[in-house]
Design an enzyme around this catalytic site. Structure first.
Site, PDB file in Angstrom:
ATOM      1  N   CYS A  36      -7.317  -7.652   6.756  1.00 36.47           N
ATOM      2  CA  CYS A  36      -6.078  -7.605   6.434  1.00 36.47           C
ATOM      3  C   CYS A  36      -5.077  -8.288   5.593  1.00 36.47           C
ATOM      4  CB  CYS A  36      -5.202  -6.611   7.516  1.00 36.47           C
ATOM      5  SG  CYS A  36      -3.684  -6.851   7.396  1.00 36.47           S
ATOM      6  N   ASP A  81      -1.343  -1.059   3.068  1.00 38.06           N
ATOM      7  CA  ASP A  81      -0.891  -1.938   4.507  1.00 38.06           C
ATOM      8  C   ASP A  81       1.125  -2.096   4.230  1.00 38.06           C
ATOM      9  OD1 ASP A  81      -0.661  -1.533   7.263  1.00 38.06           O
ATOM     10  OD2 ASP A  81      -1.382  -3.979   6.955  1.00 38.06           O
TER      11      ASP A  81
HETATM   12  C1  DNO Z   1      -0.216  -3.270  11.727  1.00 39.87           C
HETATM   13  C2  DNO Z   1      -0.956  -2.523  11.904  1.00 39.87           C
HETATM   14  C3  DNO Z   1      -1.911  -2.314  13.230  1.00 39.87           C
HETATM   15  C4  DNO Z   1      -2.816  -2.556  13.232  1.00 39.87           C
HETATM   16  C5  DNO Z   1      -3.847  -3.264  15.094  1.00 39.87           C
HETATM   17  C6  DNO Z   1      -5.191  -2.569  14.582  1.00 39.87           C
HETATM   18  O1  DNO Z   1       1.129  -2.171  11.167  1.00 39.87           O
HETATM   19  O2  DNO Z   1      -1.752  -3.308  11.114  1.00 39.87           O
HETATM   20  O3  DNO Z   1      -1.113  -2.565  14.205  1.00 39.87           O
HETATM   21  O4  DNO Z   1      -2.877  -0.968  13.477  1.00 39.87           O
HETATM   22  O5  DNO Z   1      -3.277  -4.390  15.470  1.00 39.87           O
HETATM   23  O6  DNO Z   1      -5.811  -2.667  15.851  1.00 39.87           O
END
Ligand code: DNO
Length: 386
Positions: free
Chosen positions: A272, A346
């Site tokens: 991420c 994201d």
């Molecule tokens: C936020 C996301 C997190 C993610 C979780 C994965 O936007 O990136 O909530 O889904 O942390 O476990």
């Protein structure tokens, strides 16, 4: 072979429809059964039902994000074994439904944390924001955590006090609600629950939490291997210890430790770039190279930090993360894979028509559509050159 363009869908209640997702140009969906309380087994019928809905729209459910890890597993409480068994059972059901890629995190109590869900950008679009002084204000004046004051640099404590004095009652409540929220579509934490958990994690510490993660992974390893499941650990967001809670997936050293500790391929990483990008020391291209063959899922977004470490979510290509370099490395890694790696844009700004709509924080349609379009273009250009 290109990366898979995927999109997070929170299920039938998501204000963004599967049709919208198709029009954004994504081919695959990232979804989860958010309505099932953490720790309970996901029934096979419900998984199949969700799959059917996604496929009827002409999309593929490729990644499950998340199968939440119950607090009893993270703290290795007395009832840990029961929750491990439930987790294994959920994995078996997912495999039976043909979905073999799972994202999870090992953040204590709270999932991702922000202090403002609607920071106005110069353009008028709105972004998610994390401010240390606001977090400290919550910590010192709402949570009233023992010893908290000493954990913040003095200028942050001063700023937190000033902000708190000037803050309206409405904003004070909003700040607490945002911090206690966790995943927007799931249940919030209570203040008392948070305080209890914090003291519990104090005795666990970073080493203990690391051990608990490895215990969890070893506990699900044979199930994953038997059913061909791949687990991807989402990094901590933000990648710092907050509210005295330990963090174990915040940067290069953590990710190398975790992937080295269990080298089997089921133990993977969800890269991420936004979560890691908020860390001052984190160099994304360096991290990608270090754990390259363990990356099986990618979240692409960007952040801009200020000198105090506060950060807001910026446009996907414009921020502290060198997205060109990130994408270049991902394209190269992907070339040598037997199966392409899915990524999703994201978060995205709340902008245009979405400013008038009810949206899930970070997950509006248009901001993500813009992010995906930019990332897709970047990938296409790089693919032709590599
Ligand atoms: C936020 C996301 C997190 C993610 C979780 C994965 O936007 O990136 O909530 O889904 O942390 O476990």
């Amino acid at each position: 072979m290109s990366l898979i363009q995927s999109w997070r869908w929170f299920g039938p209640n998501d204000p963004v429809s599967l049709q919208d997702i198709r029009q954004a140009g994504a081919s695959d969906v990232v979804s989860a059964l958010h309505h099932i309380p953490h720790g309970e087994v996901w029934p096979l019928e419900e998984i199949l039902e969700r799959k059917k809905i996604i496929e009827a729209a002409g999309l593929v459910w490729t990644v499950v994000e998340s199968v939440p890890v119950h607090e009893s597993i993270k703290t290795r409480a007395e009832d840990c074994e029961q929750f491990l068994e439930n987790y294994r059972q959920t994995l078996v059901h997912l495999a039976q439904a043909g979905i073999r890629l799972v994202c999870y995190n090992f953040m204590p109590v709270l999932d991702w944390t922000r202090t403002d869900l609607s920071l106005e950008m110069p353009s008028g679009a709105r972004a998610l924001y994390f401010d240390w002084a606001d977090l400290a204000a919550f910590d010192l004046f709402v949570l009233k955590r023992e010893g908290a004051r000493a954990e913040y640099p003095a200028p942050i404590v001063d700023q937190a006090s000033d902000k708190w004095t000037a803050m309206s009652a409405k904003r004070k409540q909003e700040l607490a609600d945002i911090i206690l929220m966790g995943v927007p579509t799931e249940k919030s934490m209570t203040l008392e629950g948070l305080s209890r958990s914090i003291s519990r994690y104090q005795s666990i510490g970073k080493e203990g939490l690391r051990e608990n993660l490895l215990y969890f992974l070893k506990g699900i390893q044979s199930t994953c291997e038997k059913y061909g499941m791949t687990m991807t650990l989402h990094p901590d967001d933000p990648p710092y210890s907050i509210l005295g809670l330990p963090r174990i997936a915040s940067g290069l050293e953590d990710l190398v430790f975790i992937t080295d500790a269990i080298r089997e391929p089921f133990n993977g990483i969800c890269l991420c770039t936004g979560s890691l990008g908020a860390g001052k020391e984190n160099d994304l291209p360096e991290i990608i190279s270090a754990v390259a063959d363990r990356i099986h899922f990618v979240h692409l977004r960007n952040v801009k930090k200020d000198e105090r470490g506060n950060f807001h979510e910026s446009d996907h290509l414009d921020g502290d993360v060198d997205m060109f370099e990130v994408m270049k490395r991902l394209v190269k890694i992907n070339k040598n894979r037997s199966k392409p790696i899915p990524f999703r844009p994201d978060h995205g700004h709340q902008m245009l028509d979405d400013l008038q709509k009810e949206t899930i924080p970070g997950y509006s349609a248009i901001g993500r559509l813009k992010g995906l379009a930019e990332l897709r273009g970047l990938e296409m250009a790089l693919e032709k050159h590599i």
